[in-house]
Design a protein around this motif. Structure first.
Motif, mmCIF file in Angstrom:
data_model
loop_
_atom_site.group_PDB
_atom_site.id
_atom_site.type_symbol
_atom_site.label_atom_id
_atom_site.label_comp_id
_atom_site.label_asym_id
_atom_site.label_seq_id
_atom_site.Cartn_x
_atom_site.Cartn_y
_atom_site.Cartn_z
ATOM 1 N N LYS A 260 -43.569 -59.248 9.635
ATOM 2 C CA LYS A 260 -44.495 -58.191 10.210
ATOM 3 C C LYS A 260 -44.065 -57.048 9.849
ATOM 4 C CE LYS A 260 -44.579 -59.887 14.389
ATOM 5 N NZ LYS A 260 -44.945 -60.164 15.657
ATOM 6 N N ALA A 261 -42.793 -56.629 9.620
ATOM 7 C CA ALA A 261 -42.146 -55.558 9.416
ATOM 8 C C ALA A 261 -42.586 -54.959 8.021
ATOM 9 C CB ALA A 261 -40.681 -55.258 9.448
ATOM 10 N N ASN A 262 -43.063 -55.998 7.373
ATOM 11 C CA ASN A 262 -43.235 -55.503 5.947
ATOM 12 C C ASN A 262 -44.572 -54.597 5.762
ATOM 13 O OD1 ASN A 262 -41.146 -56.791 4.687
ATOM 14 N ND2 ASN A 262 -42.167 -58.646 4.221
ATOM 15 N N PHE A 263 -45.535 -54.654 6.961
ATOM 16 C CA PHE A 263 -46.730 -54.188 7.072
ATOM 17 C C PHE A 263 -46.658 -53.024 7.687
ATOM 18 C CE2 PHE A 263 -47.385 -58.728 5.896
ATOM 19 C CZ PHE A 263 -48.103 -58.651 4.985
ATOM 20 N N VAL A 264 -45.448 -52.537 8.259
ATOM 21 C CA VAL A 264 -45.536 -51.374 9.060
ATOM 22 C C VAL A 264 -45.758 -49.995 7.991
ATOM 23 C CG1 VAL A 264 -44.072 -49.796 10.491
ATOM 24 C CG2 VAL A 264 -44.122 -52.342 10.713
ATOM 25 N N ASN A 265 -46.657 -49.174 8.727
ATOM 26 C CA ASN A 265 -46.994 -47.897 7.892
ATOM 27 C C ASN A 265 -47.447 -46.747 9.174
ATOM 28 O OD1 ASN A 265 -49.798 -48.395 8.327
ATOM 29 N ND2 ASN A 265 -49.980 -49.516 6.346
ATOM 30 N N GLU A 266 -47.898 -45.713 8.489
ATOM 31 C CA GLU A 266 -48.385 -44.710 9.646
ATOM 32 C C GLU A 266 -49.610 -45.220 10.249
ATOM 33 O OE1 GLU A 266 -49.649 -43.803 5.461
ATOM 34 O OE2 GLU A 266 -47.648 -44.252 6.278
ATOM 35 N N LEU B 3 -50.445 -48.357 11.173
ATOM 36 C CA LEU B 3 -50.084 -49.479 11.628
ATOM 37 C C LEU B 3 -48.368 -49.446 12.363
ATOM 38 C CD1 LEU B 3 -51.571 -52.481 9.673
ATOM 39 C CD2 LEU B 3 -52.484 -51.128 11.921
ATOM 40 N N PRO B 4 -47.952 -48.132 13.122
ATOM 41 C CA PRO B 4 -46.670 -48.164 13.470
ATOM 42 C C PRO B 4 -46.053 -49.144 14.303
ATOM 43 C CG PRO B 4 -48.144 -46.705 14.449
ATOM 44 C CD PRO B 4 -49.109 -47.236 13.662
ATOM 45 N N ASP B 5 -46.989 -49.765 15.175
ATOM 46 C CA ASP B 5 -46.786 -50.904 16.280
ATOM 47 C C ASP B 5 -47.074 -52.064 15.937
ATOM 48 O OD1 ASP B 5 -45.577 -48.501 17.705
ATOM 49 O OD2 ASP B 5 -47.492 -48.190 18.575
ATOM 50 N N ILE B 6 -47.104 -52.400 14.605
ATOM 51 C CA ILE B 6 -47.525 -53.905 14.144
ATOM 52 C C ILE B 6 -46.444 -54.811 14.414
ATOM 53 C CG2 ILE B 6 -46.855 -53.768 11.835
ATOM 54 C CD1 ILE B 6 -49.299 -55.471 11.233
ATOM 55 N N ALA B 7 -45.281 -54.498 14.454
ATOM 56 C CA ALA B 7 -44.164 -55.305 14.650
ATOM 57 C C ALA B 7 -44.031 -55.804 16.019
ATOM 58 C CB ALA B 7 -42.724 -54.804 14.442
ATOM 59 N N LYS B 8 -44.786 -55.008 16.970
ATOM 60 C CA LYS B 8 -44.754 -55.483 18.407
ATOM 61 C C LYS B 8 -45.762 -56.453 18.773
ATOM 62 C CE LYS B 8 -43.166 -51.030 20.056
ATOM 63 N NZ LYS B 8 -43.594 -49.693 20.795
ATOM 64 N N LEU B 9 -46.515 -56.974 17.770
ATOM 65 C CA LEU B 9 -47.641 -57.799 18.035
ATOM 66 C C LEU B 9 -47.054 -59.440 18.002
ATOM 67 C CD1 LEU B 9 -50.615 -56.598 15.800
ATOM 68 C CD2 LEU B 9 -50.156 -56.357 18.443
ATOM 69 N N ASP B 10 -47.293 -60.439 19.055
ATOM 70 C CA ASP B 10 -46.972 -61.648 19.178
ATOM 71 C C ASP B 10 -47.401 -62.227 17.794
ATOM 72 O OD1 ASP B 10 -45.678 -61.231 21.374
ATOM 73 O OD2 ASP B 10 -47.449 -61.866 22.573
ATOM 74 N N LEU C 214 -56.691 -54.266 5.696
ATOM 75 C CA LEU C 214 -57.740 -53.095 5.450
ATOM 76 C C LEU C 214 -57.085 -52.060 6.626
ATOM 77 C CD1 LEU C 214 -60.786 -55.138 5.030
ATOM 78 C CD2 LEU C 214 -59.360 -54.267 3.272
ATOM 79 N N THR C 215 -56.972 -52.350 7.910
ATOM 80 C CA THR C 215 -56.493 -51.628 8.885
ATOM 81 C C THR C 215 -55.243 -50.559 8.409
ATOM 82 O OG1 THR C 215 -57.380 -53.111 10.518
ATOM 83 C CG2 THR C 215 -55.954 -51.273 11.128
ATOM 84 N N GLY C 216 -54.573 -51.173 7.628
ATOM 85 C CA GLY C 216 -53.386 -50.476 7.199
ATOM 86 C C GLY C 216 -53.731 -49.650 6.017
#
Length: 216
Positions: free
Chosen positions: A1-7, A9-16, A37-39
């Motif tokens: 999930k960390a690969n998709f973190v950007n400005e 989607l800053p908290d995407i790594a916290k999603l289960d 698309l959200t990213g």
């Protein structure tokens, strides 16, 4: 999930879970597409990254388009079908087939400005003399309609836009690292007894077909 973190989607790594594990294959793909698309990823690139055509052995493919597919192949494995997929982001309406192309998708454009796409002929009643253009979406191909401009985009149109959107060829040359090995390096590995080999093959899902047709 960390690969998709950007400005965006800053908290995407916290999603289960980014992709649900209890729904259908279609719902899982929908989850992943929504994340892209959200990213901020453009729809055509997102679906081309998720469901690419069989590009590796196409000798006539240009270097820029090949670089696009190679770059995006480093982000995820392809979502293969058999599948015919239709989608929209509110502006672009897209239909595409996976690389196997086992789902029929025929389209017709008529004089009244309608475009109809379905697996069967006759879903929309029109007269033959009203047909402006018609065709089919083939294996790994796409058909898109920009609902704001009315533009119809075929596979070549979409590929031309995607390959020139970013300098993929330069990125690969400057940033990509390739792992290379020779068969002689296998001599460093110790042989396994039958029981250990069977366990390892099951763990890494090595099938009989792979052993018989690929490894042998």
């Amino acid at each position: 999930k960390a690969n998709f973190v950007n400005e965006r989607l800053p908290d995407i790594a916290k999603l289960d879970e980014i992709v649900n594990t209890t729904g259908s294959d279609s719902s899982s793909m929908d989850n992943m597409l929504e994340v892209l698309l959200t990213g901020g990823m453009e729809l055509h690139r997102a679906v081309r990254m998720m469901v690419p055509p069989a590009w590796q052995n196409v000798e006539t493919m240009g270097a820029e388009l090949r670089a696009f597919y190679e770059y995006n192949s480093m982000h995820m494995e392809p979502w293969d079908g058999p599948a015919g997929v239709v989608m929209t982001d509110g502006r672009q309406a897209v239909c595409m087939l996976d690389r196997n192309g086992l789902r029929p998708a025929r389209w017709v454009i008529t004089k009244n400005g309608y475009i109809t796409l379905a697996s069967e002929i006759g879903t929309y009643g029109y007269k033959p003399e009203d047909v402006v253009a018609k065709g089919r979406v083939g294996p790994g191909q796409m058909l898109a309609v920009d609902t704001q401009t009315g533009e119809v985009l075929h596979t070549q149109d979409i590929d031309d836009r995607l390959k020139s959107a970013y300098p993929y060829k330069r990125w690969l040359k400057q940033e990509a690292s390739y792992l290379e090995s020779a068969l002689t390096e296998l001599a460093r590995f110790q042989t396994m007894d039958t029981d250990t080999l069977n366990v390892q093959q099951k763990m890494f899902q090595v099938t009989f077909e792979e052993r018989d047709q690929v490894l042998r």
